[in-house]
Design a protein around this motif. Structure first.
Motif, PDB file in Angstrom:
ATOM      1  N   UNK A 186       0.817  -1.221   0.000  1.00 18.09           N
ATOM      2  CA  UNK A 186       0.000   0.000   0.000  1.00 18.09           C
ATOM      3  C   UNK A 186       0.849   1.269   0.000  1.00 18.09           C
ATOM      4  N   UNK A 187       2.131   1.132   0.312  1.00 14.97           N
ATOM      5  CA  UNK A 187       3.019   2.283   0.355  1.00 14.97           C
ATOM      6  C   UNK A 187       3.457   2.748  -1.027  1.00 14.97           C
ATOM      7  N   UNK A 188       3.103   1.985  -2.063  1.00 10.92           N
ATOM      8  CA  UNK A 188       3.574   2.297  -3.410  1.00 10.92           C
ATOM      9  C   UNK A 188       2.420   2.787  -4.278  1.00 10.92           C
ATOM     10  N   UNK A 189       2.702   3.770  -5.121  1.00 12.47           N
ATOM     11  CA  UNK A 189       1.647   4.459  -5.861  1.00 12.47           C
ATOM     12  C   UNK A 189       0.980   3.582  -6.911  1.00 12.47           C
ATOM     13  N   UNK A 190       1.761   2.811  -7.666  1.00 12.70           N
ATOM     14  CA  UNK A 190       1.243   1.968  -8.762  1.00 12.70           C
ATOM     15  C   UNK A 190       0.377   2.801  -9.700  1.00 12.70           C
ATOM     16  N   UNK A 191       0.984   3.788 -10.297  1.00 13.84           N
ATOM     17  CA  UNK A 191       0.262   4.719 -11.158  1.00 13.84           C
ATOM     18  C   UNK A 191      -0.468   3.989 -12.290  1.00 13.84           C
ATOM     19  N   UNK A 192      -1.754   4.290 -12.430  1.00  9.74           N
ATOM     20  CA  UNK A 192      -2.566   3.700 -13.484  1.00  9.74           C
ATOM     21  C   UNK A 192      -3.210   2.380 -13.115  1.00  9.74           C
ATOM     22  N   UNK A 193      -2.814   1.814 -11.970  1.00  2.00           N
ATOM     23  CA  UNK A 193      -3.375   0.537 -11.528  1.00  2.00           C
ATOM     24  C   UNK A 193      -4.613   0.809 -10.679  1.00  2.00           C
ATOM     25  N   UNK A 194      -5.716   0.151 -11.010  1.00  2.00           N
ATOM     26  CA  UNK A 194      -6.977   0.383 -10.308  1.00  2.00           C
ATOM     27  C   UNK A 194      -6.987  -0.294  -8.946  1.00  2.00           C
TER      28      UNK A 194
END
Length: 337
Positions: free
Chosen positions: A287-295
């Motif tokens: 949860x600490x990572x943004x993962x841009x574009x991942x829903x």
């Protein structure tokens, strides 16, 4: 970052890895059209650990009958679920792992459909199975295998009329390599700090659950024990309070691998206990990572890849701080046993 070539990573995982989508869909669609009774995910060591997340994903999202099986045990146990109508999936970096090759031969001889993901070309496993995807590079092979296995299992679910979101899902799979790269950059300073703090730590407890249980098992056994000769124990969060908790004291290194699936509350419970007892608590939380574009819908699945990639940064720094190459072995492939 230490021992990390960003451009090579993107070439192998994003550019070349994602190009296998069409081949995977053709293989899975053909099997689904023909019909099958169940899926066996078979491996040894790190590759059976790699299969556990996908067994969990299928069991918690699909009615497809699935079994993760340790190759050597599978061949002797007379599994009554296995038949010529089974689909057997293997992964191997080298394509030469003795137990995996033998299990593939075992399945093929009995008429089952066999699929393998292999890094090295023209190796025994590549020549046995019915369908083989050969990535061609040992480097970042686990990152690529994880990504391709998402496509495999969710395509089976799609063909089973259980996953209509497949097209959106694969669009987000295509974003995963960049999300991984961002995550390892974010985590890298923490990985280095962990390695410096724990270069002389002689015992770690690793706790995980759900689709991160395989990573927990693999990192403790294949990295800390095999590659660093450090005593380690992998503990499932659901079992932690049935024995292991009694060994936690003030200076016990406890590493929690927190994901985002349905089992997260099990990890929260271990965290609440551990933070009261030990001063050596490490929490690695996707949860600490943004993962841009991942829903939000798919983050829980991709946590497997993100978690493994950031753990690999710890490995790089442990190797340096301990002056212990990850390739060093006493016994494995060094002698007959």
């Amino acid at each position: 970052m230490l021992n990390f070539d960003e451009q090579l990573f993107l070439k192998l995982v994003e550019q070349e890895g994602l190009a296998f989508r069409g081949q995977i869909e053709e293989i899975v669609d053909g099997i689904a059209k023909k019909g099958y009774s169940n899926i066996f995910l078979i491996g040894a060591g790190g590759t059976i650990a790699m299969m556990y997340p996908y067994e969990y994903i299928l069991k918690s999202n699909s009615t497809i009958d699935v079994h993760a099986a340790i190759a050597a045990e599978f061949m002797v146990m007379n599994n009554r679920h296995f038949s010529k109508n089974s689909v057997c999936i293997f992964t191997s970096v080298s394509g030469t792992t003795q137990e995996t090759v033998a299990a593939a031969e075992f399945c093929k001889e009995r008429g089952a459909t066999t699929i393998a993901l292999v890094a090295e070309r023209d190796t025994p496993l590549t020549k046995i199975v019915d369908h083989c995807i050969t990535t061609g590079s040992e480097k970042h092979s686990f990152d690529t295998f994880f990504m391709l296995l998402y496509m495999v299992v969710f395509r089976f679910m799609y063909n089973n009329n259980e996953f209509p979101q497949y097209e959106q899902f694969t669009k987000e799979v295509a974003l995963l390599p960049r999300a991984i790269l961002d995550a390892v950059k974010t985590f890298d300073p923490k990985a280095e700090a962990f390695a410096k703090e724990h270069k002389d730590t002689d015992y770690h407890m690793m706790v995980g659950s759900g689709n991160l249980w395989g990573n927990t098992y693999s990192y403790a056994m294949c990295i800390l024990e095999e590659m660093q000769w450090i005593h380690a124990k992998s503990i499932h969060a659901a079992e932690f309070f049935h024995g292991t908790l009694e060994l936690v004291v003030e200076d016990t290194s406890v590493i929690l691998l927190k994901g985002e699936d349905e089992t997260r509350p099990l990890m929260d419970r271990v965290e609440r206990f551990a933070e009261k007892i030990t001063k050596k608590l490490t929490i690695i939380d996707t949860k600490d990572f943004a993962l841009e574009g991942i829903s939000e819908e798919f983050r829980k699945h991709f946590a497997v890849s993100i978690n493994w990639s950031v753990l690999s940064r710890i490995s790089a720094y442990l190797e340096r701080e301990r002056n212990h190459p990850l390739t060093l072995r006493r016994y494995y492939r060094q002698m007959e046993y």
